[in-house]
Design an enzyme around this catalytic site. Structure first.
Site, mmCIF file in Angstrom:
data_model
loop_
_atom_site.group_PDB
_atom_site.id
_atom_site.type_symbol
_atom_site.label_atom_id
_atom_site.label_comp_id
_atom_site.label_asym_id
_atom_site.label_seq_id
_atom_site.Cartn_x
_atom_site.Cartn_y
_atom_site.Cartn_z
ATOM 1 N N HIS A 134 39.730 44.103 36.273
ATOM 2 C CA HIS A 134 40.328 45.365 35.807
ATOM 3 C C HIS A 134 39.672 46.436 36.383
ATOM 4 C CE1 HIS A 134 42.651 43.088 32.876
ATOM 5 N NE2 HIS A 134 41.808 42.643 32.355
ATOM 6 N N ASP A 171 43.296 34.560 35.413
ATOM 7 C CA ASP A 171 42.883 35.125 34.148
ATOM 8 C C ASP A 171 44.068 35.449 33.655
ATOM 9 O OD1 ASP A 171 40.211 36.592 32.868
ATOM 10 O OD2 ASP A 171 42.147 37.641 32.446
ATOM 11 N N HIS A 173 45.027 37.735 32.014
ATOM 12 C CA HIS A 173 45.379 39.109 32.000
ATOM 13 C C HIS A 173 45.582 39.540 33.348
ATOM 14 C CE1 HIS A 173 42.916 38.952 28.012
ATOM 15 N NE2 HIS A 173 43.842 39.612 27.830
ATOM 16 N N ASP A 255 40.616 32.754 30.190
ATOM 17 C CA ASP A 255 41.331 33.125 28.426
ATOM 18 C C ASP A 255 42.962 32.719 28.294
ATOM 19 O OD1 ASP A 255 41.952 34.950 30.882
ATOM 20 O OD2 ASP A 255 41.111 36.627 29.689
HETATM 21 ZN ZN LIG Z 1 41.361 38.281 30.677
#
Ligand SMILES: [Zn+2]
Length: 329
Positions: A134, A171, A173, A255
Site C-alpha cells: 500500500h 493479498d 487488498h 488475508d
Molecule cells: Zn491485505
C-alpha cells in the site's frame, strides 16, 4: 545464520530476522510481531523443517533502491518520525522508534531474495514485516511503510540479463502502492487479485498501466478457490505468461482466507499451494514476500502450503531436466 539442510534434499530459503519483530504497532493492531512468530513456530515444527534454510538479511544499504522508487523526502520524514520516538502516517499505520530501521531491513531482505532466486534459478520466501504494497511514492498507508515489491522489482532490472519482472499480488487488498510505482514502467508488469469493494478502493479493471502492463482482477466477497482458478486460467496466467518475465515476484498476502478478520474472501490455506503451483508455470524463478494475513493459524498454514508447493515444483523441475538429460544420451 544458516541452518543445516538434510543431505540429498533441496533446501528452500527463507530470509528472516528477529529484528522484523521490532516494528511496534501498539496494542491491538492486527499487523503485529505475533504474525511472524506464529509462522516461524509452525514452520519449525512441521515435517518440512529439515528442508528449510533460514538466512538473515545480509548487511547492505537498500536506500539507493528505496529512493529510486519512493520520494526521498518521504523516506527522510519516516526516519525523522522514528528518531523522535514514533508517530502515525495515518489512522492505521503507526511508526515506532524502531520502524524505520526495520522497514529498511525488510527492504534489504527483499533485495536479498531477488539475488538468491536469480543466482540459484529457484524460489525463495522473504518472511518480513512491515508489509509494503500500500505504500505509495510519497506516503505510507494501510500498515505499509516502504513498497518492498516495487523496490525489489526495480532492483532486479539492474541485474544483468533481467529484462522483465512481473509482480503478482494475491493479498486480498489491492496493492495501490505497487501499482502506482511500477505502472509507468514498461519492463514491470503488475497483476492483482483483490476483494472489491474493499480497502483501499483502487484496483478497478479500467486501471491498466501506462503500457497495458497492469491487470486488476476484482474478486467478490465470498469467493472460493474455484473462482480464483477461473481467474488464473482466463486472465492471470495468460497476462503474465505473455509478458515473459525473467522473474516473478509474489506479493504474498494471506488475508483472503475465510478465517481472516479483515476481509470476506473464503480461500482455505491449502488453496495457496494450488496458486503457488500456477506461479511456477509462469516463471522458473519466483520470489514470495509476505504482505498481509492476520489470522495466525490461517497465515501459518497458508505460508506452509506455499512453501510445500514450491518445493514440489522445484523437485518436479529437477526430475524433468534429469529426464531430458538422460534422453539426450
Ligand atoms: Zn491485505
Amino acid at each position: 545464520m544458516v541452518t543445516s539442510v538434510a543431505p540429498g534434499q533441496t533446501p528452500f530459503r527463507i530470509i528472516y530476522s528477529e529484528r522484523f519483530l521490532d516494528h511496534d504497532t501498539g496494542p491491538g493492531h492486527p499487523e503485529n510481531a505475533g504474525r511472524l512468530t506464529a509462522v516461524v513456530t509452525a514452520l519449525k515444527a512441521h515435517p518440512i523443517a529439515p528442508q528449510l534454510e533460514w538466512v538473515e538479511p545480509c548487511d547492505r544499504n537498500p536506500l539507493p533502491w528505496v529512493n529510486a522508487v519512493h520520494d526521498p523526502a518521504y523516506v527522510l520524514t519516516l526516519e525523522r518520525i522514528a528518531e523522535r520516538g514514533g508517530g502515525r502516517l495515518d489512522g492505521d499505520t503507526p511508526v515506532s522508534s524502531a520502524s524505520y530501521g526495520t522497514a529498511l531491513l525488510a527492504a534489504a531482505a527483499w533485495l536479498d531474495g531477488v539475488d538468491y532466486v536469480l543466482n540459484h534459478d529457484t524460489a525463495g520466501f522473504v518472511l518480513a514485516r512491515p508489509p509494503g504494497h500500500h505504500a505509495e511514492y510519497s506516503r505510507g498507508m494501510g500498515f505499509c511503510l516502504l513498497s518492498n515489491a516495487a523496490i525489489a522489482a526495480r532492483y532486479a532490472l539492474d541485474r544483468p540479463t533481467i529484462n522483465r519482472v512481473a509482480v503478482l499480488d494475491w493479498d486480498v487488498h489491492h496493492g495501490n502502492g505497487t501499482q502506482q510505482l511500477v505502472g509507468n514502467h514498461p519492463q514491470i508488469a503488475y497483476c492483482s487479485l483483490h476483494q472489491m469493494p474493499a480497502y483501499p478502493g483502487t484496483g478497478a479493471t479500467s486501471e491498466t498501466g501506462q503500457y497495458n502492463n497492469v491487470l486488476n482482477v476484482p474478486i467478490a466477497a465470498g469467493s472460493r478457490l474455484k473462482d480464483y482458478q477461473t481467474q488464473f486460467e482466463q486472465q492471470v496466467i495468460p497476462f503474465l505468461k505473455q509478458f515473459q518475465p525473467d522473474l516473478l515476484i509474489v506479493s504474498a498476502g494471506y488475508d483472503a482466507t475465510a478465517a481472516d478478520p479483515l476481509a470476506g474472501v473464503d480461500l482455505m490455506p491449502a488453496d495457496y499451494g494450488i496458486l503457488t503451483t500456477a506461479c511456477h508455470q509462469i516463471a522458473p524463478r519466483v520470489l514470495f514476500g509476505l504482505e498481509g494475513g492476520y489470522d495466525y493459524q490461517a497465515l501459518s498454514q497458508s505460508v506452509l502450503a506455499t512453501i510445500e508447493a514450491s518445493l514440489q515444483a522445484h523437485s518436479n523441475r529437477r526430475k524433468d531436466s534429469l529426464l531430458k538429460d538422460s534422453s539426450r544420451r
